[in-house]
Design a protein around this motif. Sequence first.
Motif, mmCIF file in Angstrom:
data_model
loop_
_atom_site.group_PDB
_atom_site.id
_atom_site.type_symbol
_atom_site.label_atom_id
_atom_site.label_comp_id
_atom_site.label_asym_id
_atom_site.label_seq_id
_atom_site.Cartn_x
_atom_site.Cartn_y
_atom_site.Cartn_z
ATOM 1 N N GLY A 78 0.647 -1.225 0.221
ATOM 2 C CA GLY A 78 0.029 -0.481 -0.093
ATOM 3 C C GLY A 78 0.728 1.412 -0.014
ATOM 4 O O GLY A 78 2.062 1.138 0.492
ATOM 5 N N HIS A 79 0.329 2.153 -0.184
ATOM 6 C CA HIS A 79 1.050 3.784 -1.011
ATOM 7 C C HIS A 79 0.054 4.217 -1.323
ATOM 8 O O HIS A 79 -1.073 4.469 -1.456
ATOM 9 N N THR A 80 0.654 5.534 -0.825
ATOM 10 C CA THR A 80 0.200 7.359 -0.634
ATOM 11 C C THR A 80 0.163 8.432 -0.865
ATOM 12 O O THR A 80 1.939 8.158 -1.154
ATOM 13 N N ASP A 81 0.559 9.536 -1.001
ATOM 14 C CA ASP A 81 0.424 10.545 -1.655
ATOM 15 C C ASP A 81 1.273 10.796 -0.720
ATOM 16 O O ASP A 81 1.549 10.694 -0.042
ATOM 17 N N ALA A 82 2.208 12.708 -0.125
ATOM 18 C CA ALA A 82 2.732 13.227 0.098
ATOM 19 C C ALA A 82 1.470 13.743 1.643
ATOM 20 O O ALA A 82 2.639 14.500 2.096
ATOM 21 N N LYS A 123 7.756 5.769 -1.002
ATOM 22 C CA LYS A 123 8.190 5.320 -2.253
ATOM 23 C C LYS A 123 7.381 5.553 -2.851
ATOM 24 O O LYS A 123 6.378 4.591 -3.514
ATOM 25 N N PRO A 124 7.329 6.610 -3.552
ATOM 26 C CA PRO A 124 6.671 7.271 -4.881
ATOM 27 C C PRO A 124 6.319 6.413 -6.221
ATOM 28 O O PRO A 124 7.884 6.065 -6.620
ATOM 29 N N LEU A 125 5.735 5.978 -6.936
ATOM 30 C CA LEU A 125 5.705 5.970 -7.833
ATOM 31 C C LEU A 125 6.139 7.124 -9.115
ATOM 32 O O LEU A 125 6.684 6.742 -10.460
ATOM 33 N N ALA A 126 5.328 8.180 -8.929
ATOM 34 C CA ALA A 126 5.609 9.164 -9.818
ATOM 35 C C ALA A 126 6.699 10.118 -8.521
ATOM 36 O O ALA A 126 6.833 10.114 -7.378
ATOM 37 N N ARG A 127 6.724 11.567 -9.493
ATOM 38 C CA ARG A 127 6.785 12.798 -8.705
ATOM 39 C C ARG A 127 5.827 12.850 -7.687
ATOM 40 O O ARG A 127 5.078 12.273 -7.909
ATOM 41 N N PRO A 128 6.563 13.299 -6.764
ATOM 42 C CA PRO A 128 5.878 13.514 -4.981
ATOM 43 C C PRO A 128 4.378 14.434 -5.955
ATOM 44 O O PRO A 128 3.794 14.485 -5.151
ATOM 45 N N GLU A 129 4.578 14.835 -6.140
ATOM 46 C CA GLU A 129 3.753 16.107 -7.197
ATOM 47 C C GLU A 129 2.638 15.569 -7.839
ATOM 48 O O GLU A 129 1.344 15.957 -7.928
ATOM 49 N N ASP A 130 2.832 14.670 -8.292
ATOM 50 C CA ASP A 130 2.435 13.085 -9.488
ATOM 51 C C ASP A 130 1.131 12.942 -8.137
ATOM 52 O O ASP A 130 1.585 11.112 -8.063
ATOM 53 N N ALA A 132 -2.243 11.243 -7.531
ATOM 54 C CA ALA A 132 -2.562 10.202 -8.070
ATOM 55 C C ALA A 132 -2.547 9.498 -8.098
ATOM 56 O O ALA A 132 -2.259 8.106 -7.904
ATOM 57 N N ALA A 133 -0.816 9.354 -8.999
ATOM 58 C CA ALA A 133 -0.394 8.229 -9.014
ATOM 59 C C ALA A 133 0.502 7.462 -7.900
ATOM 60 O O ALA A 133 1.202 6.309 -8.174
ATOM 61 N N ASN A 134 0.534 8.095 -7.154
ATOM 62 C CA ASN A 134 1.388 7.468 -5.894
ATOM 63 C C ASN A 134 0.003 7.308 -5.143
ATOM 64 O O ASN A 134 1.017 6.538 -3.753
ATOM 65 N N ARG A 135 -0.919 7.114 -5.131
ATOM 66 C CA ARG A 135 -2.539 6.800 -4.205
ATOM 67 C C ARG A 135 -2.380 5.390 -4.507
ATOM 68 O O ARG A 135 -2.640 5.760 -6.001
ATOM 69 N N ARG A 136 -1.762 4.222 -4.359
ATOM 70 C CA ARG A 136 -1.917 3.147 -5.083
ATOM 71 C C ARG A 136 -2.060 1.856 -3.919
ATOM 72 O O ARG A 136 -1.183 2.133 -2.486
ATOM 73 N N LEU A 137 -1.699 0.900 -4.572
ATOM 74 C CA LEU A 137 -1.575 -0.834 -4.211
ATOM 75 C C LEU A 137 -1.282 -1.310 -5.202
ATOM 76 O O LEU A 137 -1.584 -1.481 -6.598
ATOM 77 N N GLU A 138 0.019 -2.117 -4.551
ATOM 78 C CA GLU A 138 0.891 -3.033 -5.772
ATOM 79 C C GLU A 138 0.821 -4.760 -5.220
ATOM 80 O O GLU A 138 0.632 -4.412 -3.919
#
Length: 150
Positions: A78-82, A123-130, A132-138
């Motif tokens: 699980g991941h979140t934005d900043a 562990k952001p997937l994209a730049r921290p300012e992106d 929506a891309a960082n709010r994810r489940l892998e």
Amino acid sequence: MTVLVLDNPELMAKAAVLETGLGGLISKAGDDSLRKPHRMRFHYGFNQHRLSEEDQQILRQHAAYLKAHPELTVEIHGHTDAFGNEEYNAFLARLRASSAAKLLQAEGIREGRITVTGWGSRKPLARPEDHAANRRLELEYRSEQMAKAQ
């Protein structure tokens, strides 16, 4: 030396099987009931931890795949934005992963085959300012054979 570039995912998968010897982990072409769902990443709205109905259906397909392949385990990250403090983000990330794990368990996957990790925003997937891309489940599949190779 000749280098062959493949842009066909099915051909790349077959090449990987030949190269690594992991033939038992990849289902045969044409056997849709045992094929691993292509989608391994799911995204969330701001401050959300429940998957959409469509995403839940895909997760159920992963459960069916896991049932057909008892040698596999799955790690759910699980991941979140900043936004927010890191303590809350770690909690929300773990809540996202736990929610997906519960769905897999409801579909018959043993708890011991599922590992849950909440990374928060570390562990952001994209730049921290992106955001929506960082709010994810892998999802990440593991097997004893893969563990020995590492």
